[in-house]
Scaffold this motif. Structure first.
Motif, mmCIF file in Angstrom:
data_model
loop_
_atom_site.group_PDB
_atom_site.id
_atom_site.type_symbol
_atom_site.label_atom_id
_atom_site.label_comp_id
_atom_site.label_asym_id
_atom_site.label_seq_id
_atom_site.Cartn_x
_atom_site.Cartn_y
_atom_site.Cartn_z
ATOM 1 N N ASP A 284 -58.915 -41.122 -5.245
ATOM 2 C CA ASP A 284 -58.762 -39.996 -4.301
ATOM 3 C C ASP A 284 -57.615 -38.884 -4.915
ATOM 4 O O ASP A 284 -57.854 -37.568 -4.512
ATOM 5 N N LEU A 285 -56.511 -39.093 -5.502
ATOM 6 C CA LEU A 285 -55.596 -38.411 -5.812
ATOM 7 C C LEU A 285 -56.063 -37.330 -7.014
ATOM 8 O O LEU A 285 -55.933 -36.120 -7.127
ATOM 9 N N ILE A 286 -57.033 -37.919 -7.863
ATOM 10 C CA ILE A 286 -57.542 -37.141 -8.792
ATOM 11 C C ILE A 286 -58.671 -36.143 -8.166
ATOM 12 O O ILE A 286 -58.388 -34.797 -8.560
ATOM 13 N N GLN A 287 -59.243 -36.440 -7.168
ATOM 14 C CA GLN A 287 -60.198 -35.369 -6.444
ATOM 15 C C GLN A 287 -59.211 -34.365 -5.825
ATOM 16 O O GLN A 287 -59.864 -33.179 -5.565
ATOM 17 N N ALA A 288 -58.154 -34.762 -5.137
ATOM 18 C CA ALA A 288 -57.394 -33.874 -4.413
ATOM 19 C C ALA A 288 -56.683 -32.870 -5.108
ATOM 20 O O ALA A 288 -56.025 -31.882 -4.421
ATOM 21 N N THR A 289 -56.305 -33.146 -6.169
ATOM 22 C CA THR A 289 -55.378 -32.329 -7.134
ATOM 23 C C THR A 289 -56.247 -31.202 -8.082
ATOM 24 O O THR A 289 -57.580 -31.384 -8.192
ATOM 25 N N SER A 290 -55.566 -30.387 -8.415
ATOM 26 C CA SER A 290 -56.142 -29.314 -9.424
ATOM 27 C C SER A 290 -56.371 -30.009 -10.462
ATOM 28 O O SER A 290 -55.965 -30.879 -11.071
ATOM 29 N N PRO A 291 -57.275 -29.486 -11.388
ATOM 30 C CA PRO A 291 -57.830 -29.906 -12.602
ATOM 31 C C PRO A 291 -56.695 -29.723 -13.789
ATOM 32 O O PRO A 291 -56.775 -30.362 -14.635
ATOM 33 N N LYS A 292 -55.622 -28.908 -13.610
ATOM 34 C CA LYS A 292 -54.423 -28.675 -14.380
ATOM 35 C C LYS A 292 -53.343 -29.523 -13.850
ATOM 36 O O LYS A 292 -52.256 -29.572 -14.599
ATOM 37 N N THR A 293 -53.402 -30.625 -12.763
ATOM 38 C CA THR A 293 -52.188 -31.425 -12.290
ATOM 39 C C THR A 293 -52.184 -32.656 -13.212
ATOM 40 O O THR A 293 -53.363 -33.119 -13.405
ATOM 41 N N PHE A 294 -51.112 -32.796 -13.751
ATOM 42 C CA PHE A 294 -50.928 -34.227 -14.521
ATOM 43 C C PHE A 294 -50.742 -35.230 -13.408
ATOM 44 O O PHE A 294 -49.825 -34.939 -12.654
ATOM 45 N N ILE A 295 -51.208 -36.159 -13.677
ATOM 46 C CA ILE A 295 -51.085 -37.296 -12.652
ATOM 47 C C ILE A 295 -50.303 -38.680 -13.705
ATOM 48 O O ILE A 295 -50.841 -39.188 -14.774
#
Length: 626
Positions: free
Chosen positions: A88-99
């Motif tokens: 869910d976090l991968i889908q909710a964040t920007s493509p440039k956000t590092f997780i």
């Protein structure tokens, strides 16, 4: 049949060391899957913790809808759980956000791999998994490994409640190290504001040496099983430097630049000299010294005179500077260093990369041993000696240096408290993590300073007698290094530089137009105000100019540190501006476009000189081949 094998196959591509650790994990009867597909972990107190969809859904959706996740540079996740919230976090964040996902339990993670198909998580390149790692390694080491120089401040933390409940002490330590990382990021931003232009200039001025010198990757593993001694410039070096002569030819002697004068004054020539700093001051550590028999390990940003004056071999040790990353796309990678923040930590990483074992630390006080800051023959002490008179002694200057620092204490290798600094303690932690994770036998033979956990404490003479017995020729290994850069690589770099130069010139002209437009509109609004139609058109034009510049991906990536700082400055100025909102917007556009314009003017001049140098180099190679 579960999903374990399929998940491990994909995970091995990005985290091979993690997969090896998982292979050694045995079945834990205290971790079970219930009839509802939930992971249930039994605790010693008789209570159980259940991992289900409890970390996800509503809280993530709320953060996503509010824009908090989309605007985040970094999202830190406390606990992998069963992985559903990660998707869910991968889908909710920007493509440039590092997780970054942090979890202390390898056992629970392995069960999660068997429970769900998580391959899409592991295929996400902007995600890093820290499972079963030390909290310091999980935070600072992971972030610096991904970003190189970590500067971001928009960090969001997302806790998985069952994971935090199971390991509260662990995540409390993670929290404390994250605070340290945020402070480091602030210091890095300050450093980049001051020096990013200098680094870029040094890289382009050092281009002949970057092109003409092999990288450290050329000698990776070449000294496998050979002892290495890292010689730093701490005050304890003075009492045991004499023993290093007996290790010459039996160990790889790796000297940091600040310790060079002490070694040479004692008749000891190191095999490698590590010099990485970009400022002129660091040249003074090697100025006037004979170094033709020493291999210099330099960074592309190293102060150019250090490379120009060096008569011996040169190896390049890079880090993730955007300009160097851009150059390496044409000439190939030289070999990155994990710097750790100091030349000594970079030297340790270098020793590990060449395969040395064991690694002995000498002069690595990381403290003010005996209320002194450096070895007596360092350039700093020589400079102070010039100022000694009837009133001020060398000890006085040492004390002044120490008293400028806040009163910080560390535990000495003899168990007593010793004065140090927060920065040196951060390097101590770095050593401890690298020693614990690298599998390298490390002997702390400094005979002073702070204790570095995980190292074996020995007297230097004893360590040399035990581990430096067999002779070998460092020169022979270096002589086998063959490096050839073909003309095609130089030509490719030349063409890319010419293309970049045109792009930089174009961006610079657009910035000039934008600054002129914003300045004119700002003056009018302060006097009588332009008509609404004219103002709307002007603001729209400024928005388009800024958007077009920030969509130039190559230019943006190459100058990201400087532009990030300008955007931050622009936003802060706009937030604190005392005039109308329109005036604040116009003034902030001036900051952004004016700053990028100055950047383009400076970079354009540097590129023209580099293009001329490359053309001459290609001409020389063609004449030699004709």
């Amino acid at each position: 049949m579960g999903f374990l094998d399929a998940n491990l196959e994909v995970l091995a591509r990005s985290e091979p060391e993690l997969v090896q650790k998982l292979a050694a994990i045995r079945e834990n009867p205290g971790i079970q899957v219930d009839s509802g597909g939930n992971l249930v972990v039994s605790r010693e107190n008789g209570r159980s913790v259940v991992f289900s969809g409890c970390c996800k859904s509503d809280s993530i959706r709320k953060l996503s809808v509010s824009g908090h996740l989309k605007d985040s540079d970094v999202v830190i996740v406390y606990g992998f759980g069963i992985g559903d919230h990660i998707l869910d976090l991968i889908q909710a964040t920007s493509p440039k956000t590092f997780i970054l996902v942090i979890d202390p339990s390898l056992e629970i993670f392995k069960h999660a791999l068997d429970l769900n198909d998580l391959r899409s998580i592991f295929e996400t390149k902007r995600l890093s998994l820290s499972i079963g790692e030390d909290p310091y390694q999980a935070t600072r080491i992971r972030l610096e490994k991904y970003f190189g120089v970590f500067t971001l401040k928009n960090i969001k933390v997302f806790p998985c409640p069952p994971s935090v409940e199971l390991s509260p002490d662990y995540f409390a330590k993670v929290e404390s190290y994250l605070k340290e990382v945020i402070n480091v990021a602030e210091n890095n931003r300050t450093t980049l504001t001051r020096f990013s232009g200098t680094w870029q200039s040094n890289i382009l001025e050092n281009l002949p040496y970057i092109l003409g010198s092999p990288g450290i990757s050329q000698i990776a593993g070449k000294f496998a099983g050979k002892p290495a001694i890292i010689i730093s410039a701490g005050p304890s070096l003075d009492k045991n430097v004499k023993w290093l002569a007996s290790a010459k030819g039996k160990a790889v002697l790796i000297c940091v630049d600040t310790a060079l004068k002490t070694l040479l004054r004692n008749g000891i020539t190191p095999d490698f000299l590590i010099a990485l700093d970009a400022l002129q001051l660091n040249y003074m550590h090697v100025a006037g010294e004979r170094t033709e028999d020493i291999c210099l390990v330099a960074n592309p940003i190293t102060f150019p005179q250090i490379l120009k004056k060096h008569k011996g071999r040169i190896l390049m040790m890079t880090f993730t500077d955007p300009m160097m990353v851009w150059i390496e796309k044409s000439i190939g990678e030289k070999g990155n260093a994990v710097t750790g923040g100091s030349v000594a930590t970079a030297a340790f990483d270098f020793a590990c990369k060449i395969g040395a074992a064991p690694v002995l630390l000498v002069g690595q006080d990381l403290a003010y041993t005996g209320n002194r800051a450096y070895t007596i023959n360092s350039f700093f002490c020589e400079e102070w000696l010039d100022k000694v008179d009837d009133v001020s002694s060398l000890d006085d200057f040492q004390k002044i240096k120490i008293n400028l620092e806040p009163d910080v204490r560390g535990k000495g290798w003899d168990g007593r408290d010793i004065p140090t600094t927060s920065k040196m303690l951060s390097w101590k932690r770095w050593f401890e993590v690298m020693v614990s994770q690298g599998g390298v036998s490390c002997i702390h033979a400094t005979e002073g300073g702070v204790k570095i956990e995980g190292t074996e404490i020995k007297l230097l003479r004893e360590a040399i007698n035990l581990h430096c017995k067999d002779g070998f020729q460092v020169e022979g290994v270096l002589g086998d290094v063959d490096f050839f850069l073909d003309t095609d690589s130089i030509t490719d770099l030349l063409q890319r530089m010419k293309s970049l130069g045109k792009k930089v010139g174009k961006v610079g002209k657009v910035c000039q137009e934008g600054v002129s437009l914003a300045t004119g509109l700002l003056i009018r609004t302060r006097k009588q105000g332009p008509d609404r139609n004219q103002l709307q058109k002007g603001m729209a034009r400024l928005g388009n100019i800024a958007s077009n510049i920030l969509s130039e991906e190559e230019f943006l990536e190459l100058n990201k540190w400087t532009i990030d700082m300008l955007i931050e400055k622009m936003q802060a100025y706009k937030a604190n501006y005392k005039g109308t909102p329109i005036q604040a917007s116009l003034a902030s556009y001036n900051i952004l476009l004016g700053g990028i314009g100055e950047l383009c003017s400076s970079l354009g001049g540097k590129l023209r000189m580099s293009i001329s140098m490359l053309e001459n180099l290609i001409g020389e190679k063609e004449r030699m081949n004709s």
